[in-house]
Write a protein that holds these residues in place. Sequence first.
Motif, PDB file in Angstrom:
ATOM      1  N   GLY A 219      -2.933   7.715  11.429  1.00 32.33           N
ATOM      2  CA  GLY A 219      -3.945   6.685  11.193  1.00 32.33           C
ATOM      3  C   GLY A 219      -5.224   6.953  11.965  1.00 32.33           C
ATOM      4  O   GLY A 219      -6.334   6.798  11.436  1.00 32.33           O
ATOM      5  N   ASN A 220      -5.082   7.369  13.220  1.00 35.29           N
ATOM      6  CA  ASN A 220      -6.248   7.705  14.047  1.00 35.29           C
ATOM      7  C   ASN A 220      -7.008   8.897  13.481  1.00 35.29           C
ATOM      8  O   ASN A 220      -8.244   8.897  13.427  1.00 35.29           O
ATOM      9  N   LEU A 221      -6.276   9.912  13.068  1.00 34.50           N
ATOM     10  CA  LEU A 221      -6.907  11.112  12.517  1.00 34.50           C
ATOM     11  C   LEU A 221      -7.631  10.799  11.210  1.00 34.50           C
ATOM     12  O   LEU A 221      -8.738  11.295  10.962  1.00 34.50           O
ATOM     13  N   GLU A 222      -7.008   9.984  10.384  1.00 37.97           N
ATOM     14  CA  GLU A 222      -7.631   9.592   9.112  1.00 37.97           C
ATOM     15  C   GLU A 222      -8.915   8.805   9.361  1.00 37.97           C
ATOM     16  O   GLU A 222      -9.929   9.021   8.686  1.00 37.97           O
ATOM     17  N   ALA A 223      -8.885   7.904  10.330  1.00 38.34           N
ATOM     18  CA  ALA A 223     -10.060   7.087  10.646  1.00 38.34           C
ATOM     19  C   ALA A 223     -11.222   7.939  11.146  1.00 38.34           C
ATOM     20  O   ALA A 223     -12.392   7.610  10.930  1.00 38.34           O
ATOM     21  N   LYS A 224     -10.896   9.051  11.803  1.00 39.61           N
ATOM     22  CA  LYS A 224     -11.923   9.937  12.345  1.00 39.61           C
ATOM     23  C   LYS A 224     -12.292  11.067  11.371  1.00 39.61           C
ATOM     24  O   LYS A 224     -13.093  11.939  11.701  1.00 39.61           O
ATOM     25  N   ASN A 225     -11.673  11.063  10.184  1.00 37.60           N
ATOM     26  CA  ASN A 225     -11.932  12.093   9.162  1.00 37.60           C
ATOM     27  C   ASN A 225     -11.656  13.509   9.672  1.00 37.60           C
ATOM     28  O   ASN A 225     -12.379  14.455   9.353  1.00 37.60           O
ATOM     29  N   ILE A 226     -10.619  13.641  10.471  1.00 38.53           N
ATOM     30  CA  ILE A 226     -10.237  14.958  10.992  1.00 38.53           C
ATOM     31  C   ILE A 226      -9.229  15.593  10.028  1.00 38.53           C
ATOM     32  O   ILE A 226      -8.232  14.962   9.677  1.00 38.53           O
ATOM     33  N   PRO A 227      -9.476  16.817   9.585  1.00 35.49           N
ATOM     34  CA  PRO A 227      -8.530  17.487   8.685  1.00 35.49           C
ATOM     35  C   PRO A 227      -7.139  17.593   9.307  1.00 35.49           C
ATOM     36  O   PRO A 227      -6.998  17.953  10.475  1.00 35.49           O
ATOM     37  N   ILE A 228      -6.136  17.280   8.502  1.00 36.24           N
ATOM     38  CA  ILE A 228      -4.752  17.229   8.980  1.00 36.24           C
ATOM     39  C   ILE A 228      -3.875  18.166   8.168  1.00 36.24           C
ATOM     40  O   ILE A 228      -3.953  18.194   6.942  1.00 36.24           O
ATOM     41  N   VAL A 229      -3.042  18.914   8.864  1.00 38.36           N
ATOM     42  CA  VAL A 229      -1.953  19.653   8.225  1.00 38.36           C
ATOM     43  C   VAL A 229      -0.684  19.303   8.995  1.00 38.36           C
ATOM     44  O   VAL A 229      -0.632  19.450  10.216  1.00 38.36           O
ATOM     45  N   ILE A 230       0.315  18.815   8.281  1.00 38.10           N
ATOM     46  CA  ILE A 230       1.583  18.475   8.923  1.00 38.10           C
ATOM     47  C   ILE A 230       2.506  19.687   8.866  1.00 38.10           C
ATOM     48  O   ILE A 230       2.728  20.258   7.797  1.00 38.10           O
ATOM     49  N   ALA A 231       3.010  20.087  10.019  1.00 32.16           N
ATOM     50  CA  ALA A 231       3.980  21.179  10.086  1.00 32.16           C
ATOM     51  C   ALA A 231       5.372  20.575  10.211  1.00 32.16           C
ATOM     52  O   ALA A 231       5.695  19.949  11.225  1.00 32.16           O
ATOM     53  N   ALA A 232       6.166  20.725   9.150  1.00 32.17           N
ATOM     54  CA  ALA A 232       7.552  20.235   9.166  1.00 32.17           C
ATOM     55  C   ALA A 232       8.397  21.309   9.842  1.00 32.17           C
ATOM     56  O   ALA A 232       8.892  22.233   9.200  1.00 32.17           O
ATOM     57  N   ASN A 233       8.544  21.184  11.143  1.00 32.54           N
ATOM     58  CA  ASN A 233       9.156  22.243  11.945  1.00 32.54           C
ATOM     59  C   ASN A 233      10.686  22.173  11.953  1.00 32.54           C
ATOM     60  O   ASN A 233      11.282  21.190  11.558  1.00 32.54           O
ATOM     61  N   LYS A 234      11.277  23.263  12.406  1.00 30.59           N
ATOM     62  CA  LYS A 234      12.727  23.418  12.595  1.00 30.59           C
ATOM     63  C   LYS A 234      13.484  23.558  11.274  1.00 30.59           C
ATOM     64  O   LYS A 234      14.612  23.077  11.131  1.00 30.59           O
ATOM     65  N   ILE A 235      12.868  24.260  10.310  1.00 30.34           N
ATOM     66  CA  ILE A 235      13.571  24.493   9.046  1.00 30.34           C
ATOM     67  C   ILE A 235      14.708  25.496   9.219  1.00 30.34           C
ATOM     68  O   ILE A 235      15.494  25.710   8.296  1.00 30.34           O
ATOM     69  N   ASP A 236      14.788  26.101  10.415  1.00 30.79           N
ATOM     70  CA  ASP A 236      15.909  26.996  10.710  1.00 30.79           C
ATOM     71  C   ASP A 236      17.188  26.211  10.995  1.00 30.79           C
ATOM     72  O   ASP A 236      18.282  26.778  10.981  1.00 30.79           O
ATOM     73  N   ALA A 237      17.058  24.903  11.241  1.00 28.70           N
ATOM     74  CA  ALA A 237      18.227  24.060  11.519  1.00 28.70           C
ATOM     75  C   ALA A 237      18.933  23.684  10.212  1.00 28.70           C
ATOM     76  O   ALA A 237      18.291  23.473   9.182  1.00 28.70           O
ATOM     77  N   LYS A 238      20.247  23.588  10.267  1.00 25.12           N
ATOM     78  CA  LYS A 238      21.040  23.291   9.070  1.00 25.12           C
ATOM     79  C   LYS A 238      20.744  21.904   8.507  1.00 25.12           C
ATOM     80  O   LYS A 238      20.818  21.686   7.301  1.00 25.12           O
ATOM     81  N   ASN A 239      20.424  20.954   9.385  1.00 27.27           N
ATOM     82  CA  ASN A 239      20.169  19.585   8.934  1.00 27.27           C
ATOM     83  C   ASN A 239      18.686  19.304   8.703  1.00 27.27           C
ATOM     84  O   ASN A 239      18.249  18.148   8.691  1.00 27.27           O
ATOM     85  N   SER A 240      17.911  20.365   8.509  1.00 24.85           N
ATOM     86  CA  SER A 240      16.479  20.215   8.261  1.00 24.85           C
ATOM     87  C   SER A 240      16.227  19.590   6.890  1.00 24.85           C
ATOM     88  O   SER A 240      16.834  19.984   5.894  1.00 24.85           O
TER      89      SER A 240
END
Length: 276
Positions: A219-240
Amino acid sequence: MVRKLIKKLKGAFSRLFGRKRVIRLGIYGEPNTGKTTLANKISMDWMGKEVGIVSEMPHETRTIQKVEHIEVKAGKKTLVMNLLDMPGLSASVDFKEFTKFRESVSNTDTDFKDLKVSDLKRIAEEEDLSKTGKKAAIIQRLKAKISKKELQTYVKDLKIKVTAKKGKKISKASARKIAEEATKGIVEAIKWLDNVDSVIVMMDSTKDPMTQVNIMLLGNLEAKNIPIVIAANKIDAKNSKPNNIMSAFPQHPVVPISAKEGRNLENLYKTIAENL
């Protein structure tokens, strides 16, 4: 609106004078989502040095860690960035949680004596040195030929596993100090939202992404118009389950990665470049 206009003007001047724009890329997220692991991977791959210590203890990173002028290939583009590894964000910090852990010790300064004989022999072979004799004799020959800095390079290039060094158990007094530092780090990281050009929001793909911290951060990043990329980390885990993050935040680009294994980082770089 003003922020976007300034960015456009900067981009125009950079193109006009042929200069590569240096972006300030912040890595934000909750504790233990892999922020420093990713920062270390990027910095090691492109600069040959680590950014900070990684441990299981939350809030291990309590100050902003910086690596300047990293040039990263992002498809056909080159990203030039000042990388900012931010302290982990959390709604509260309880000193008691730190008493369960031991103090972290950096393993980046590996000594000859920390290595197994078999690994020392591998390095000796690379240096055309004799591999015969006991460990002390091999170390003596290696010390006469290569520096400590060159040893670190061999450890990295030969993928030598070094046994993690254990620190002493964290006392209550130390835990209180860590909690205080962690709180200050959170405040500093939030202040720095006014100084970053783009943000990687790290999320643990093995956990529920709909947390108070994630929602408030985005929400803060959106309000400031800062470009966002979400990194969905830990895809090496079985329960990812990176799809859970994609479903939770469909308005933002989500890139499944493994910071630990360096998987899909090329796509991450490309996505960052596309969203500047």
